[in-house]
Design an enzyme around this catalytic site. Structure first.
Site, PDB file in Angstrom:
ATOM      1  N   ARG A  39       4.053  -0.272  -4.844  1.00  0.00           N
ATOM      2  CA  ARG A  39       3.849  -0.839  -3.505  1.00  0.00           C
ATOM      3  C   ARG A  39       2.549  -1.629  -3.405  1.00  0.00           C
ATOM      4  O   ARG A  39       2.357  -2.394  -2.457  1.00  0.00           O
ATOM      5  CB  ARG A  39       3.813   0.288  -2.463  1.00  0.00           C
ATOM      6  CG  ARG A  39       5.094   1.045  -2.347  1.00  0.00           C
ATOM      7  CD  ARG A  39       4.950   2.105  -1.293  1.00  0.00           C
ATOM      8  NE  ARG A  39       4.824   1.500   0.022  1.00  0.00           N
ATOM      9  CZ  ARG A  39       5.818   1.357   0.872  1.00  0.00           C
ATOM     10  NH1 ARG A  39       7.013   1.774   0.554  1.00  0.00           N
ATOM     11  NH2 ARG A  39       5.628   0.803   2.045  1.00  0.00           N
ATOM     12  N   ASN A  52      -2.047   1.506   5.957  1.00  0.00           N
ATOM     13  CA  ASN A  52      -1.137   0.487   5.447  1.00  0.00           C
ATOM     14  C   ASN A  52      -0.822  -0.423   6.629  1.00  0.00           C
ATOM     15  O   ASN A  52      -0.344   0.049   7.649  1.00  0.00           O
ATOM     16  CB  ASN A  52       0.128   1.198   4.931  1.00  0.00           C
ATOM     17  CG  ASN A  52       1.144   0.246   4.380  1.00  0.00           C
ATOM     18  OD1 ASN A  52       0.904  -0.955   4.329  1.00  0.00           O
ATOM     19  ND2 ASN A  52       2.282   0.776   3.974  1.00  0.00           N
ATOM     20  N   GLY A  53      -1.125  -1.717   6.529  1.00  0.00           N
ATOM     21  CA  GLY A  53      -0.868  -2.629   7.650  1.00  0.00           C
ATOM     22  C   GLY A  53      -2.099  -3.486   7.936  1.00  0.00           C
ATOM     23  O   GLY A  53      -2.994  -3.596   7.087  1.00  0.00           O
ATOM     24  N   LYS A 102      11.874 -15.772 -10.212  1.00  0.00           N
ATOM     25  CA  LYS A 102      11.652 -14.688 -11.183  1.00  0.00           C
ATOM     26  C   LYS A 102      10.618 -15.102 -12.221  1.00  0.00           C
ATOM     27  O   LYS A 102       9.737 -14.334 -12.575  1.00  0.00           O
ATOM     28  CB  LYS A 102      12.947 -14.311 -11.918  1.00  0.00           C
ATOM     29  CG  LYS A 102      13.985 -13.562 -11.155  1.00  0.00           C
ATOM     30  CD  LYS A 102      13.680 -12.108 -10.880  1.00  0.00           C
ATOM     31  CE  LYS A 102      12.938 -11.956  -9.581  1.00  0.00           C
ATOM     32  NZ  LYS A 102      13.678 -11.909  -8.389  1.00  0.00           N
ATOM     33  N   GLU A 133       7.059 -15.268 -10.679  1.00  0.00           N
ATOM     34  CA  GLU A 133       6.516 -13.962 -10.308  1.00  0.00           C
ATOM     35  C   GLU A 133       5.923 -13.205 -11.477  1.00  0.00           C
ATOM     36  O   GLU A 133       4.854 -12.619 -11.356  1.00  0.00           O
ATOM     37  CB  GLU A 133       7.635 -13.074  -9.746  1.00  0.00           C
ATOM     38  CG  GLU A 133       7.924 -13.244  -8.305  1.00  0.00           C
ATOM     39  CD  GLU A 133       8.925 -12.201  -7.847  1.00  0.00           C
ATOM     40  OE1 GLU A 133       8.561 -11.393  -6.998  1.00  0.00           O
ATOM     41  OE2 GLU A 133      10.070 -12.201  -8.347  1.00  0.00           O
ATOM     42  N   GLU A 142      16.456 -18.634  -7.530  1.00  0.00           N
ATOM     43  CA  GLU A 142      16.118 -17.256  -7.910  1.00  0.00           C
ATOM     44  C   GLU A 142      15.573 -17.198  -9.336  1.00  0.00           C
ATOM     45  O   GLU A 142      14.608 -16.472  -9.611  1.00  0.00           O
ATOM     46  CB  GLU A 142      17.366 -16.372  -7.736  1.00  0.00           C
ATOM     47  CG  GLU A 142      17.215 -14.926  -8.172  1.00  0.00           C
ATOM     48  CD  GLU A 142      16.169 -14.122  -7.419  1.00  0.00           C
ATOM     49  OE1 GLU A 142      15.594 -14.634  -6.436  1.00  0.00           O
ATOM     50  OE2 GLU A 142      15.889 -12.991  -7.842  1.00  0.00           O
ATOM     51  N   HIS A 181      15.971 -37.574  -6.813  1.00  0.00           N
ATOM     52  CA  HIS A 181      15.204 -38.047  -5.662  1.00  0.00           C
ATOM     53  C   HIS A 181      13.727 -37.650  -5.747  1.00  0.00           C
ATOM     54  O   HIS A 181      13.028 -37.687  -4.730  1.00  0.00           O
ATOM     55  CB  HIS A 181      15.829 -37.524  -4.365  1.00  0.00           C
ATOM     56  CG  HIS A 181      17.235 -37.993  -4.168  1.00  0.00           C
ATOM     57  ND1 HIS A 181      17.541 -39.285  -3.841  1.00  0.00           N
ATOM     58  CD2 HIS A 181      18.420 -37.341  -4.310  1.00  0.00           C
ATOM     59  CE1 HIS A 181      18.869 -39.414  -3.761  1.00  0.00           C
ATOM     60  NE2 HIS A 181      19.417 -38.244  -4.052  1.00  0.00           N
ATOM     61  N   CYS A 197       0.830  -1.191   0.000  1.00  0.00           N
ATOM     62  CA  CYS A 197       0.000   0.000   0.000  1.00  0.00           C
ATOM     63  C   CYS A 197       0.876   1.257   0.000  1.00  0.00           C
ATOM     64  O   CYS A 197       1.916   1.295   0.627  1.00  0.00           O
ATOM     65  CB  CYS A 197      -0.955   0.095   1.178  1.00  0.00           C
ATOM     66  SG  CYS A 197      -2.006  -1.333   1.375  1.00  0.00           S
ATOM     67  N   TRP A 248      -2.908  -2.738  -1.596  1.00  0.00           N
ATOM     68  CA  TRP A 248      -2.617  -4.168  -1.798  1.00  0.00           C
ATOM     69  C   TRP A 248      -3.508  -4.869  -0.777  1.00  0.00           C
ATOM     70  O   TRP A 248      -3.282  -4.757   0.435  1.00  0.00           O
ATOM     71  CB  TRP A 248      -1.145  -4.459  -1.544  1.00  0.00           C
ATOM     72  CG  TRP A 248      -0.758  -5.882  -1.783  1.00  0.00           C
ATOM     73  CD1 TRP A 248      -0.392  -6.434  -2.971  1.00  0.00           C
ATOM     74  CD2 TRP A 248      -0.689  -6.937  -0.809  1.00  0.00           C
ATOM     75  NE1 TRP A 248      -0.103  -7.771  -2.800  1.00  0.00           N
ATOM     76  CE2 TRP A 248      -0.272  -8.105  -1.482  1.00  0.00           C
ATOM     77  CE3 TRP A 248      -0.929  -7.016   0.563  1.00  0.00           C
ATOM     78  CZ2 TRP A 248      -0.093  -9.331  -0.840  1.00  0.00           C
ATOM     79  CZ3 TRP A 248      -0.760  -8.233   1.205  1.00  0.00           C
ATOM     80  CH2 TRP A 248      -0.338  -9.376   0.500  1.00  0.00           C
ATOM     81  N   LYS A 297       5.686  -4.599  -3.854  1.00  0.00           N
ATOM     82  CA  LYS A 297       7.137  -4.470  -3.747  1.00  0.00           C
ATOM     83  C   LYS A 297       7.624  -4.629  -2.320  1.00  0.00           C
ATOM     84  O   LYS A 297       8.632  -5.261  -2.066  1.00  0.00           O
ATOM     85  CB  LYS A 297       7.550  -3.106  -4.298  1.00  0.00           C
ATOM     86  CG  LYS A 297       9.043  -2.869  -4.355  1.00  0.00           C
ATOM     87  CD  LYS A 297       9.692  -3.765  -5.368  1.00  0.00           C
ATOM     88  CE  LYS A 297      11.201  -3.656  -5.380  1.00  0.00           C
ATOM     89  NZ  LYS A 297      11.803  -4.817  -6.065  1.00  0.00           N
TER      90      LYS A 297
HETATM   91  O1  M6R Z   1      12.536  -5.818   0.465  1.00  0.00           O
HETATM   92  P1  M6R Z   1      12.987  -7.224   0.744  1.00  0.00           P
HETATM   93  O2  M6R Z   1      14.275  -7.569   0.080  1.00  0.00           O
HETATM   94  O3  M6R Z   1      13.031  -7.522   2.205  1.00  0.00           O
HETATM   95  O4  M6R Z   1      11.871  -8.128   0.096  1.00  0.00           O
HETATM   96  C1  M6R Z   1      11.867  -9.516   0.257  1.00  0.00           C
HETATM   97  C2  M6R Z   1      10.919 -10.172  -0.723  1.00  0.00           C
HETATM   98  O5  M6R Z   1       9.613  -9.728  -0.511  1.00  0.00           O
HETATM   99  C3  M6R Z   1      11.318  -9.869  -2.168  1.00  0.00           C
HETATM  100  O6  M6R Z   1      12.637 -10.262  -2.434  1.00  0.00           O
HETATM  101  C4  M6R Z   1      10.369 -10.598  -3.141  1.00  0.00           C
HETATM  102  O7  M6R Z   1      10.555 -11.966  -3.059  1.00  0.00           O
HETATM  103  C5  M6R Z   1      10.599 -10.078  -4.557  1.00  0.00           C
HETATM  104  N1  M6R Z   1       9.340  -9.834  -5.187  1.00  0.00           N
HETATM  105  C6  M6R Z   1      11.387 -11.009  -5.395  1.00  0.00           C
HETATM  106  O8  M6R Z   1      11.490 -10.590  -6.716  1.00  0.00           O
END
Ligand code: M6R
Length: 612
Positions: A27, A102-103, A489, A492, A485, A508, A2, A76, A607
């Site tokens: 955000r 926000n929260g 990616k 996501e 990773e 396995h 948010c 969000w 984000k």
């Molecule tokens: O701001 P942060 O690095 O603490 O965020 C952690 C995760 O939320 C963040 O890395 C998330 O997994 C990303 N969307 C990955 O691309």
């Protein structure tokens, strides 16, 4: 999670708020809204979808909206589906007060039950509306907006960054924070509130960071801050350095592509002024005062979430291989609740791009509570983790706007490498060995630049596999986290199911998935375990899996084994992830583009994850 922006001054705030919301949209972006106070009225305008939808709906209204006091929110969703009704701002029962939040208010059900008994009626499924009603109920009792907010907040459990407006008080904004960032922007005859600096940096660079448990009352002329118990607090106005071009796309189609391409520079920036190549050493100002504790550490614990957790997994290899310090890595969300055995001679590194991730922050607080030294590896300057940690290192990657983290990851790995080299030298590594490592680190930006020039093969792979349903990513050693990773990616931003696995572990279980339709990405640099990974690759070939290899430029053997080969320059094994991840970022990017998904704002994500 948010975005919040608010304004009080002499100008028409509508364009200021809408522009701020657009800057904050990364955000959270499932709905957006404004509240404006004018001529004794409090108008609320909100719309499901992106800020552009809100702008469209405002454009279609007759007359131009104008006000010198207002607030905006981009959401969000936590409680209640993303629709017009659940969008913020929310009214209190009298419709005289509006709140953006926000929260999460954890005890909202109990408060709602009580308010229902008192005759309140609710029209949304949100926890925020309950908070707005509670503030309204308190206002009825005390007749002062700031006191009403304080009293209401003293009854809630959970986290919040809030802004409150009332039509009876056209001369003030109330803001408060616990667990979700709030900054005040200080101007001349005007003041701002925002959840992050990007929203207000066009208007002021003078900011005040609210601490957890603080409430602020802003007028056109100034502001005052206090605790929830009404004890005045003194704040320092800080100057933020922020280059507007960093938060603009600069000719790229997406922020993600811009940020991927910035990596030669951001990797260099992470080392700038810190890496002493001729001495084979590193100077990190933010760790000098804790050097004694770092050197006597029994073990290092790394805690983080998502991509930052993957950086932590690579960090385990780097710290153990270079600095020879036992290292463990934990998901922050697990660490915080499992009553971990933490001692005063442990050092905890938390890694976070945003510096605001709720689980990571809680893990850090838990380790500190148990007496460990807690250090941050953080990108956002002035963020909560940066301010609450015992010390740490900024990664200096600049604002990362694309929801999928890219440049922050390689900068985190670069900083971890610097810390490891610094500790290794202090623990007896020779200058000669130090210089060799430092020279290799120094060469990485140029190597990243080279590999970013060759994207044709990656685009061709994306075109070939854009309709795939599943992907498997395999790697070993420090490249196992790279496989994780790469898979994250892809999931996501292209919504293709993908799994990362240690290459040898495949037999396995996941090997059952392999057939002629299964693309398998191998991260297979020419390192000490190259032959072992090739054996795993042969196992996939034998089952007719379709192999994409990320391999070194001088690896000729791989051509005959993989259907597609993406070339990366050679480096030392433990620095390899810094380069090897870049083609995987590009692959997910081009896959998402080919599938037509929203690259920078993928569905359901945000984000900065400031809720549990
Ligand atoms: O701001 P942060 O690095 O603490 O965020 C952690 C995760 O939320 C963040 O890395 C998330 O997994 C990303 N969307 C990955 O691309």
């Amino acid at each position: 999670m948010c975005g919040i922006v608010a304004y009080i001054g002499e100008k028409n705030c509508v364009p200021i708020l809408l522009e701020g919301l657009q800057r904050l949209e990364y955000r959270g972006y499932d709905s957006a809204g404004l509240a404006l106070v004018k001529d004794g009225e409090l108008g609320v305008y909100k719309k499901a979808g992106k800020v552009a939808e809100l702008v469209r709906s405002l454009d279609s209204m007759n007359g131009t909206l104008e006000s010198t006091l207002g607030m905006g929110h981009t959401r969000w969703a936590t409680h209640g589906e993303p629709n017009d009704v659940n969008a913020h701002p929310h009214w209190d029962n009298s419709k005289e007060i509006a709140v953006i939040h926000n929260g999460i208010i954890e005890n909202y059900q109990a408060i709602k039950t009580k308010l229902l008994q008192d005759g309140h009626t609710f029209s949304t499924a949100t926890d925020t509306e309950v908070l707005a009603h509670l503030i309204g109920a308190m206002y009825e009792k005390v007749g002062d907006l700031c006191s009403a907010v304080r009293l209401a907040l003293s009854e809630v459990d959970g986290t919040y960054g809030i802004v409150v407006l009332s039509k009876r008080h056209p001369d003030r904004i109330i803001a408060a924070r616990k667990g979700s960032p709030i900054i005040l922007g200080v101007g001349e005859g005007e003041n701002f509130v925002a959840s992050d600096a990007a929203a207000i940096v066009d208007h002021t660079r003078q900011v005040v960071y609210l601490e957890d448990g603080e409430v602020a009352e802003l007028t056109r002329e100034g502001f005052r801050t206090m605790t929830i118990d009404d004890v005045r607090t003194e704040k320092v106005i800080e100057e933020i350095t922020f280059d507007i071009s960093q938060i603009e796309r600069g000719g790229y189609e997406h922020f993600m592509l811009k940020e991927i391409n910035e990596q030669p520079e951001t990797i260099r920036d992470a080392m700038r002024g810190r890496l002493l190549v001729d001495e084979g050493d590193v100077m990190l100002g933010g760790l000098q005062h804790v050097m004694g504790r770092l050197l006597s550490a029994r073990r290092i614990i790394i805690s983080a979430c998502g991509t930052s957790w993957h950086a932590g997994l690579v960090g385990e290899y780097i710290f153990e291989q270079i600095a020879k310090i036992p290292t463990e890595v934990e998901y922050a969300s697990e660490f915080r609740y499992r009553n971990p055995l933490v001692n005063i001679d442990d050092v905890l590194f938390v890694i976070s791009q945003s510096g605001e991730t709720a689980d990571t922050l809680a893990a850090m607080r838990e380790a500190k509570r148990k007496g460990a030294t807690a250090l941050g590896i953080v990108n956002v300057v002035g963020s909560t983790i940066a301010r609450e940690s015992d010390g740490g290192v900024y990664v200096h990657a600049g604002p990362e706007i694309g929801v999928a983290s890219t440049k922050a990851f390689t900068s985190q790995l670069t900083v971890i490498s610097l810390i490891a080299l610094m500790l290794a030298r202090q623990r007896g590594m020779t200058k000669e060995d130090g210089v060799a490592l430092a020279r290799e680190l120094e060469s990485l930006p140029e190597k990243a630049r080279q590999l970013l020039k060759n994207t044709e093969m990656i685009k061709a792979i994306a075109e070939e596999f854009k309709n795939a349903k599943n992907f498997l990513y395999l790697g070993r050693g420090a490249n196992f986290p790279v496989a994780l990773e790469g898979a994250l990616k892809l999931k996501e931003i292209s919504y293709i199911h993908a799994e990362g696995y240690p290459a040898a572990e495949m037999k396995h279980g996941p090997i059952a998935l392999i057939d002629e339709n299964m693309p398998v990405v191998f991260v297979v640099p020419k390192d000490a375990i190259y032959e072992k990974v090739i054996s795993n690759l042969e196992e996939v070939r034998a089952r007719r899996g379709r192999i994409i290899a990320v391999a070194n430029e001088d690896d000729h053997e791989i051509e005959g084994l993989a259907e597609f080969v993406i070339r990366v320059p050679r480096t030392y094994g433990f620095f390899g992830p810094i380069l090897n991840v870049i083609p995987l970022q590009l692959l997910s990017y081009y896959m998402a583009v080919a599938r037509g998904t929203d690259v920078d704002q993928p569905r359901n994500l945000a984000k900065s994850v400031t809720v549990e």
